[in-house]
Design an enzyme around this catalytic site. Structure first.
Site, PDB file in Angstrom:
ATOM      1  N   GLY A   1       0.849  -1.201   0.000  1.00 30.90           N
ATOM      2  CA  GLY A   1       0.000   0.000   0.000  1.00 30.90           C
ATOM      3  C   GLY A   1       0.877   1.239   0.000  1.00 30.90           C
TER       4      GLY A   1
ATOM      5  N   GLY B   1      -0.306   4.790  -0.849  1.00 24.15           N
ATOM      6  CA  GLY B   1      -1.361   5.425  -0.051  1.00 24.15           C
ATOM      7  C   GLY B   1      -0.807   6.557   0.798  1.00 24.15           C
TER       8      GLY B   1
ATOM      9  CG  ASP C   1      -0.033   1.131  -4.068  1.00 28.27           C
ATOM     10  OD1 ASP C   1      -0.078   1.586  -2.903  1.00 28.27           O
ATOM     11  OD2 ASP C   1      -1.013   1.187  -4.845  1.00 28.27           O
TER      12      ASP C   1
ATOM     13  CB  ILE D   1      -1.339  -7.767  -1.085  1.00 29.20           C
ATOM     14  CG1 ILE D   1      -2.757  -7.186  -0.966  1.00 29.20           C
ATOM     15  CG2 ILE D   1      -0.301  -6.702  -0.824  1.00 29.20           C
ATOM     16  CD1 ILE D   1      -3.116  -6.738   0.440  1.00 29.20           C
TER      17      ILE D   1
ATOM     18  CE1 TYR E   1      -9.619   0.133   6.932  1.00 26.08           C
ATOM     19  CE2 TYR E   1     -10.652   1.277   8.767  1.00 26.08           C
ATOM     20  CZ  TYR E   1      -9.539   1.010   7.998  1.00 26.08           C
ATOM     21  OH  TYR E   1      -8.344   1.616   8.304  1.00 26.08           O
TER      22      TYR E   1
ATOM     23  CE  LYS F   1      -6.973  -1.681   8.499  1.00 31.09           C
ATOM     24  NZ  LYS F   1      -5.593  -1.903   8.064  1.00 31.09           N
TER      25      LYS F   1
HETATM   26  N1  SER Z   1      -9.367   6.770   8.632  1.00 32.01           N
HETATM   27  C1  SER Z   1     -10.007   5.491   8.518  1.00 32.01           C
HETATM   28  C2  SER Z   1     -11.275   5.570   7.813  1.00 32.01           C
HETATM   29  O1  SER Z   1     -11.876   6.615   7.890  1.00 32.01           O
HETATM   30  C3  SER Z   1     -10.249   4.907   9.866  1.00 32.01           C
HETATM   31  O2  SER Z   1      -9.127   4.173  10.206  1.00 32.01           O
HETATM   32  O3  SER Z   1     -11.696   4.630   7.236  1.00 32.01           O
END
Ligand code: SER
Length: 338
Positions: A10, A13, A35, A55, A154, A158
């Site tokens: 990444g 990013g 990336d 990846i 997300y 995580k």
């Molecule tokens: N900054 C991230 C998001 O807004 C949160 O870890 O998805």
């Protein structure tokens, strides 16, 4: 002979950009940058090798294994929280399967050179999920083990990957013949990050950065959360410092898998006021997006970073005032030639 390098996924990013610049400036570590998109030319000039690919491409990872000797991985590649809600399957592929691939890659690296691979993983305040505003207000600074009930894809990704990392570090193939651990997995839970140089994409804490950058560019901005929305944030230099400090920490001092870090906590309106003070002609209004608001409302008002301070001595350099006056505003002015 394989070449010893640090691997960053990444790399193109927001965090990747800043990390590459920092490693090039401060440490003499050759970097392999992976990336899906080509690096911008400036970042590309700072790395030993740029690899454009996914990846999720196992044959690409095998080629990297054959060519490079890796002791340290910064696995930054991910789809952020807003983007992931539109494409949850893609998020799972990249955020979970991609991380699993990297953990396997790290285990194979360790087997090939006989040393534990330090695996640095940025998790997020999205790993928390608080049920309502009242609970959130009362919870204040949350500790790592509290409220681990994320409401986003997300956040689920995580949190699960924190556990995957802990598994690989401590319990990997526990029923097979005993072997030394292959991976030294270390994780920070980042708050919203604000960079003066880049604008994030696909996140839900993005309103803070978007507001400040739009103000500097002289473009009107409508903030998508309520003025009183308060979450923890961190200036990008502190985020990079936290990754590097954690990567260099003595392993027997680390008592947690995942550590909260934070710089300051601020409401959307406090950020708006600071942006307007610096750029008085800016127009910043509110157009609340109820759905994105409810994601931010499930995140904690603040994070308790006592464990990071205690175990690896981390303390952020930038509180709210310093972040604006000494980093964000001067660097953004320079970036836009103001
Ligand atoms: N900054 C991230 C998001 O807004 C949160 O870890 O998805």
């Amino acid at each position: 002979m394989r070449k010893p390098v640090v691997l960053i996924t990444g790399a193109n990013g927001e965090i990747g950009h800043a990390l590459i610049a920092n490693l090039a400036r401060q440490r003499n570590l050759p970097v392999v940058a992976l990336d899906v998109n080509a690096l911008d030319p400036k970042a590309a000039s700072l790395v030993q090798r740029e690899v454009t690919g996914s990846i999720l491409d196992n044959s690409l990872l095998e080629r990297l294994l054959a060519e490079f000797e890796v002791d340290l991985i910064f696995h930054l590649a991910a789809l952020l929280s807003s983007r992931a809600e539109f494409t949850p399957m893609a998020a799972h592929h990249v955020n979970v399967e991609g991380t699993l691939n990297l953990l396997e890659f790290a285990a194979h690296q360790a087997e090939s050179h006989g040393r534990r691979v330090v695996f640095i993983y940025p998790s997020s305040i999205a790993a928390y999920g608080l049920p309502d505003l009242d609970t959130r207000r009362k919870a204040g600074q949350v500790k790592e083990a509290d409220w681990n009930t994320p409401i986003t894809m997300y956040g689920c990704n995580k949190l699960y990957c924190e556990h995957l990392g802990r598994y690989y570090a401590k319990h990997y193939k526990q029923l097979s013949e005993a072997k030394a651990p292959l991976i030294d997995f270390r994780c920070v839970r980042f708050p919203g990050l604000i960079s003066a140089v880049t604008v994030p994409s696909g996140g839900t804490s993005d309103y803070a950065s978007e507001m400040i950058h739009a103000a500097a560019r002289g473009e009107p901005y409508a903030c998508f959360v309520r003025p009183d929305t308060r979450i923890p944030f961190m200036a990008m230099p502190d985020a990079i410092e936290s990754l590097l400090t954690l990567s260099a920490a003595q392993s027997d001092r680390l008592t947690c898998t995942a550590y909260n870090v934070r710089g300051f906590n601020a409401s959307a309106d406090e950020i708006r006021a600071a942006a307007l003070k610096a750029f008085p002609d800016a127009t910043i209004t509110y157009r609340v997006d109820a759905k994105r608001q409810s994601i931010v409302d499930s995140w904690p008002e603040d994070a308790d970073d006592a464990a990071a301070r205690r175990d690896w001595g981390f303390s952020p350099g930038y509180d709210f005032d310093r972040a604006f006056h000494e980093y964000l505003i001067p660097t953004i002015r320079q970036r836009y030639g103001l």
